[in-house]
Design a protein around this motif. Structure first.
Motif, PDB file in Angstrom:
ATOM      1  N   ALA A  29     -13.862 -11.746  12.104  1.00 43.45           N
ATOM      2  CA  ALA A  29     -13.969 -12.864  12.970  1.00 43.45           C
ATOM      3  C   ALA A  29     -15.653 -13.170  13.161  1.00 43.45           C
ATOM      4  CB  ALA A  29     -13.368 -12.756  14.230  1.00 43.45           C
ATOM      5  N   VAL A  30     -16.228 -12.231  13.143  1.00 37.95           N
ATOM      6  CA  VAL A  30     -17.646 -12.277  13.430  1.00 37.95           C
ATOM      7  C   VAL A  30     -18.338 -12.783  12.219  1.00 37.95           C
ATOM      8  CG1 VAL A  30     -19.657 -11.054  13.936  1.00 37.95           C
ATOM      9  CG2 VAL A  30     -17.696 -10.520  15.472  1.00 37.95           C
ATOM     10  N   ALA A  31     -17.904 -12.347  10.980  1.00 33.16           N
ATOM     11  CA  ALA A  31     -18.387 -12.893   9.733  1.00 33.16           C
ATOM     12  C   ALA A  31     -18.179 -13.973   9.427  1.00 33.16           C
ATOM     13  CB  ALA A  31     -18.014 -11.652   8.743  1.00 33.16           C
ATOM     14  N   THR A  32     -16.895 -14.488   9.913  1.00 37.92           N
ATOM     15  CA  THR A  32     -16.541 -15.897   9.803  1.00 37.92           C
ATOM     16  C   THR A  32     -17.223 -16.737  10.530  1.00 37.92           C
ATOM     17  OG1 THR A  32     -14.142 -15.203   8.954  1.00 37.92           O
ATOM     18  CG2 THR A  32     -14.724 -17.344   9.624  1.00 37.92           C
ATOM     19  N   ALA A  33     -17.625 -16.420  11.720  1.00 39.04           N
ATOM     20  CA  ALA A  33     -18.251 -17.349  12.771  1.00 39.04           C
ATOM     21  C   ALA A  33     -19.398 -17.484  12.310  1.00 39.04           C
ATOM     22  CB  ALA A  33     -18.080 -16.586  14.176  1.00 39.04           C
ATOM     23  N   ARG A  34     -20.237 -16.257  11.700  1.00 34.73           N
ATOM     24  CA  ARG A  34     -21.713 -16.487  11.330  1.00 34.73           C
ATOM     25  C   ARG A  34     -21.715 -17.196  10.265  1.00 34.73           C
ATOM     26  NH1 ARG A  34     -22.330 -11.321  11.093  1.00 34.73           N
ATOM     27  NH2 ARG A  34     -23.438 -10.992  13.292  1.00 34.73           N
ATOM     28  N   ALA A  35     -20.695 -17.034   9.255  1.00 32.77           N
ATOM     29  CA  ALA A  35     -20.698 -17.885   8.004  1.00 32.77           C
ATOM     30  C   ALA A  35     -20.613 -19.461   8.280  1.00 32.77           C
ATOM     31  CB  ALA A  35     -19.594 -17.367   6.898  1.00 32.77           C
ATOM     32  N   ALA A  73     -21.270 -20.988  11.019  1.00 33.25           N
ATOM     33  CA  ALA A  73     -22.305 -21.404  11.513  1.00 33.25           C
ATOM     34  C   ALA A  73     -23.554 -21.782  10.844  1.00 33.25           C
ATOM     35  CB  ALA A  73     -22.869 -20.460  12.829  1.00 33.25           C
ATOM     36  N   GLY A  74     -23.809 -20.764   9.699  1.00 38.21           N
ATOM     37  CA  GLY A  74     -24.725 -20.861   8.524  1.00 38.21           C
ATOM     38  C   GLY A  74     -24.543 -22.095   7.745  1.00 38.21           C
ATOM     39  N   GLN A  75     -23.438 -22.597   7.875  1.00 37.04           N
ATOM     40  CA  GLN A  75     -22.838 -23.995   7.099  1.00 37.04           C
ATOM     41  C   GLN A  75     -23.166 -24.964   7.878  1.00 37.04           C
ATOM     42  OE1 GLN A  75     -22.467 -24.069   3.588  1.00 37.04           O
ATOM     43  NE2 GLN A  75     -22.819 -22.043   3.724  1.00 37.04           N
TER      44      GLN A  75
END
Length: 234
Positions: A21-27, A29-31
């Protein structure tokens, strides 16, 4: 011509606070997405949100009032990704109704009610798991709940069209969920990697990249994407 829709300016709700979930949220946001991270534990959700640049919200998928409250606060959202899980593991003779309901609340019942409560404009992504295709003793509840996610995605894709609904089925991922194995974790991951056709286990970033693909491919719906290194065949 590009087949992908950029996330810039779009809203993404990620339900869950684990490593994927954290990696998905970060990715996301990065997009360029405006990301909301939601979970039951306020402190953990706040910490995960701060680490990803997301906004924190409280959500308990087993509580109708909590689902309705989040829907009222958010209103319209472009993409929803549900990574909530409440495994009920153990021999079938030791399972109880409460544990089974918790497992299905996180994976099936709660996401269904959330889909009905939110005004989703573009996509809903659910998380299944390879155990549904490779059952193991002591994992009856997990295998069944994960299997139900695939059929839920198909049914909701028809019901909510043109909103796209898909499922992602991860294999063994070093996301923190195996930390309870203690010193045996590394050996477990090595043994799993040795059996997988990909000859490795997954990382949260592997799954985050898969989520971005599902969110941005406008011709993908009613599909379960297996991101398991071929583990369901190992």
């Amino acid at each position: 011509m590009s087949t992908a829709e950029p996330l810039t300016g779009q809203s993404v709700l990620v339900v869950g606070t684990g490593g994927i979930a954290v990696a998905t949220a970060r990715a996301a946001a990065g997009q360029g997405a405006d990301v909301v991270l939601a979970g039951r534990d306020r402190a953990r959700t706040r910490a995960a949100a701060e680490a990803t640049g997301a906004r924190a919200e409280t959500l308990d998928l087993s509580d109708d009032a909590s689902v309705a409250g989040l829907a009222a606060r958010l209103g319209r959202v472009d993409h929803v990704v549900n990574l909530a899980a409440a495994p009920a593991n153990g021999p079938v003779r030791d399972l109880d109704r409460a544990g089974l309901v918790r497992a299905f609340d996180a994976k099936v019942f709660g996401p269904t009610l959330l889909a009905g409560a939110l005004d989703i404009t573009t996509s809903l992504t659910l998380f299944s798991g390879f155990i549904a295709w490779r059952p193991a003793a002591g994992r009856v509840a997990m295998a069944t709940a994960n299997g139900a996610v695939t059929f839920l995605a198909q049914a909701l894709a028809v019901e909510l069209a043109p909103v796209r609904v898909n499922a992602i089925s991860p294999g063994v991922v070093d996301s923190g969920s195996w930390d309870g194995l203690g010193e045996g974790k590394e050996e477990f991951l090595r043994a799993t990697a040795g059996r997988n056709p990909a000859r490795r286990t997954g990382t949260p970033d592997d799954l985050a990249r898969a989520v971005l693909h599902v969110l941005t491919n406008p011709f993908l719906t009613a599909t379960t994407l297996h991101v398991d290194g071929g583990g369901r065949f190992a």
